[in-house]
Design an enzyme around this catalytic site. Structure first.
Site, mmCIF file in Angstrom:
data_model
loop_
_atom_site.group_PDB
_atom_site.id
_atom_site.type_symbol
_atom_site.label_atom_id
_atom_site.label_comp_id
_atom_site.label_asym_id
_atom_site.label_seq_id
_atom_site.Cartn_x
_atom_site.Cartn_y
_atom_site.Cartn_z
ATOM 1 N N LYS A 13 2.401 -6.341 1.504
ATOM 2 C CA LYS A 13 3.257 -6.868 0.436
ATOM 3 C C LYS A 13 4.738 -6.660 0.756
ATOM 4 O O LYS A 13 5.547 -7.545 0.530
ATOM 5 C CB LYS A 13 2.918 -6.202 -0.910
ATOM 6 C CG LYS A 13 1.480 -6.431 -1.367
ATOM 7 C CD LYS A 13 1.248 -5.957 -2.795
ATOM 8 C CE LYS A 13 1.466 -4.474 -2.998
ATOM 9 N NZ LYS A 13 0.527 -3.613 -2.232
ATOM 10 N N ARG A 86 0.414 -3.350 -11.840
ATOM 11 C CA ARG A 86 -0.676 -2.623 -11.195
ATOM 12 C C ARG A 86 -1.809 -2.333 -12.165
ATOM 13 O O ARG A 86 -2.818 -1.764 -11.772
ATOM 14 C CB ARG A 86 -0.144 -1.297 -10.657
ATOM 15 C CG ARG A 86 0.159 -1.329 -9.147
ATOM 16 C CD ARG A 86 0.685 0.030 -8.795
ATOM 17 N NE ARG A 86 0.543 0.429 -7.433
ATOM 18 C CZ ARG A 86 1.484 0.290 -6.503
ATOM 19 N NH1 ARG A 86 2.591 -0.326 -6.768
ATOM 20 N NH2 ARG A 86 1.289 0.768 -5.285
ATOM 21 N N ARG A 125 2.222 3.630 9.499
ATOM 22 C CA ARG A 125 3.409 2.910 9.016
ATOM 23 C C ARG A 125 4.655 3.785 9.095
ATOM 24 O O ARG A 125 4.612 4.975 8.826
ATOM 25 C CB ARG A 125 3.166 2.501 7.559
ATOM 26 C CG ARG A 125 4.376 1.892 6.872
ATOM 27 C CD ARG A 125 4.019 1.142 5.635
ATOM 28 N NE ARG A 125 3.688 1.975 4.490
ATOM 29 C CZ ARG A 125 3.417 1.495 3.286
ATOM 30 N NH1 ARG A 125 3.397 0.189 3.088
ATOM 31 N NH2 ARG A 125 3.127 2.295 2.287
ATOM 32 N N ARG A 158 6.276 7.815 4.972
ATOM 33 C CA ARG A 158 6.175 8.086 3.536
ATOM 34 C C ARG A 158 5.152 9.199 3.294
ATOM 35 O O ARG A 158 4.075 9.177 3.845
ATOM 36 C CB ARG A 158 5.732 6.816 2.798
ATOM 37 C CG ARG A 158 6.887 5.876 2.529
ATOM 38 C CD ARG A 158 6.440 4.572 1.951
ATOM 39 N NE ARG A 158 5.489 4.684 0.857
ATOM 40 C CZ ARG A 158 5.084 3.651 0.117
ATOM 41 N NH1 ARG A 158 5.579 2.442 0.350
ATOM 42 N NH2 ARG A 158 4.200 3.808 -0.838
ATOM 43 N N ARG A 169 -4.992 6.508 -3.208
ATOM 44 C CA ARG A 169 -4.307 5.277 -3.635
ATOM 45 C C ARG A 169 -5.268 4.092 -3.627
ATOM 46 O O ARG A 169 -5.197 3.218 -4.482
ATOM 47 C CB ARG A 169 -3.095 5.012 -2.723
ATOM 48 C CG ARG A 169 -1.950 5.980 -3.007
ATOM 49 C CD ARG A 169 -0.930 5.990 -1.894
ATOM 50 N NE ARG A 169 -0.206 4.758 -1.779
ATOM 51 C CZ ARG A 169 0.426 4.368 -0.668
ATOM 52 N NH1 ARG A 169 0.382 5.125 0.422
ATOM 53 N NH2 ARG A 169 1.066 3.235 -0.641
HETATM 54 P P1 AMP Z 1 4.257 1.259 -3.523
HETATM 55 O O1 AMP Z 1 5.530 1.424 -2.780
HETATM 56 O O2 AMP Z 1 4.182 -0.033 -4.287
HETATM 57 O O3 AMP Z 1 3.040 1.502 -2.681
HETATM 58 O O4 AMP Z 1 4.246 2.392 -4.655
HETATM 59 C C1 AMP Z 1 4.287 3.780 -4.325
HETATM 60 C C2 AMP Z 1 3.881 4.607 -5.536
HETATM 61 O O5 AMP Z 1 4.796 4.408 -6.622
HETATM 62 C C3 AMP Z 1 2.501 4.299 -6.116
HETATM 63 O O6 AMP Z 1 1.449 4.959 -5.426
HETATM 64 C C4 AMP Z 1 2.670 4.821 -7.546
HETATM 65 O O7 AMP Z 1 2.640 6.231 -7.588
HETATM 66 C C5 AMP Z 1 4.101 4.390 -7.883
HETATM 67 N N1 AMP Z 1 4.153 3.002 -8.407
HETATM 68 C C6 AMP Z 1 4.746 1.933 -7.818
HETATM 69 N N2 AMP Z 1 4.637 0.836 -8.577
HETATM 70 C C7 AMP Z 1 3.927 1.210 -9.682
HETATM 71 C C8 AMP Z 1 3.467 0.517 -10.828
HETATM 72 N N3 AMP Z 1 3.686 -0.803 -10.991
HETATM 73 N N4 AMP Z 1 2.780 1.237 -11.751
HETATM 74 C C9 AMP Z 1 2.558 2.552 -11.619
HETATM 75 N N5 AMP Z 1 2.952 3.280 -10.558
HETATM 76 C C10 AMP Z 1 3.643 2.605 -9.574
#
Ligand code: AMP
Length: 216
Positions: A13, A86, A125, A158, A169
């Site tokens: 994404k 999400r 990554r 990360r 996750r």
């Molecule tokens: P990402 O970078 O999208 O993989 O997000 C990293 C982390 O941020 C996720 O594992 C969640 O802990 C939090 N997070 C990001 N977007 C959301 C969302 N829309 N709802 C809830 N938690 C989020």
């Protein structure tokens, strides 16, 4: 145009967001990036969510919707939502927020990728601290494993990309986010693409399916 990119963590994404935003002149809205920025600043929001993010759990819907509402309000042009919504509650909240402003989601792009490949990708990554460019040490390695090819910024791993957290996750994704596939299939324009293809091919397929950016 407002687009949603849906898919498991590591499906591509972030990479597709960068390519699509450029081709379609959309503004990138990644809730993950916003939360990481708040954590980095040690703001009240950052302190509240740091533990949840590093352990791979979701941040509460109400907080995420508040952050997104503020961003939508200040944005005049089209948005590309990455990592949001999400949960079904977030999806319904987004529909309400957009409707209030006479806007809507024009299409939902689902990047499909097998779990084994997701694990392989996430654990290798690296992301640039400065410009956000994403590398994979196996498939798209930087010339120097420590520095970004584009801007020279420092590459980081990360902390939620460790094997244990990636597995959590994925579990969270299956339980809370995957139901969005049926939700959006039922009432939105839904485009499914194969995330195992090369990034440029994935972008090409998305643009061809959207039909309005081919050749740009
Ligand atoms: P990402 O970078 O999208 O993989 O997000 C990293 C982390 O941020 C996720 O594992 C969640 O802990 C939090 N997070 C990001 N977007 C959301 C969302 N829309 N709802 C809830 N938690 C989020």
């Amino acid at each position: 145009m407002n687009l949603i990119l849906l898919g498991a963590p590591g499906a591509g994404k972030g990479t597709q967001s960068a390519l699509l935003c450029e081709r379609l002149s959309l503004k990138h809205l990644s809730t993950g990036d916003i939360l990481r920025e708040e954590i980095g600043k040690k703001s009240p929001v950052g302190l509240q969510v740091a533990q949840l993010v590093s352990s791979g759990k979701l941040v509460p819907d109400a907080l995420v919707l508040e952050i997104v509402a503020a961003k939508i309000q200040e944005e005049k042009d089209g948005l590309l939502f990455d990592g949001f919504p999400r949960t079904i509650e977030q999806a319904e909240g987004l529909d309400d927020l957009l409707e209030k402003q006479g806007k809507k989601i024009d299409a939902v792009v689902f990047i499909d990728l097998a779990e084994g490949e997701v694990i392989r990708r996430l654990t290798s990554r690296r992301t640039c601290k400065k410009c956000g460019k994403i590398y994979n040490l196996i498939s798209t390695p930087p010339a120097n494993p420590e520095a970004c090819d584009v801007c020279g910024g420092q590459l980081f791993w990360r902390d939620d990309d460790s094997l244990e957290t990636v597995k959590r996750r994925l579990m969270v994704y299956r339980d809370q986010t995957e139901p969005l596939v049926a939700y959006y299939k039922a009432n939105h324009r839904f485009i499914k693409v194969d995330g195992a293809l090369a990034p440029e091919r994935v972008t090409g397929e998305i643009c061809a399916a959207l039909g309005d950016c081919v050749g740009k």
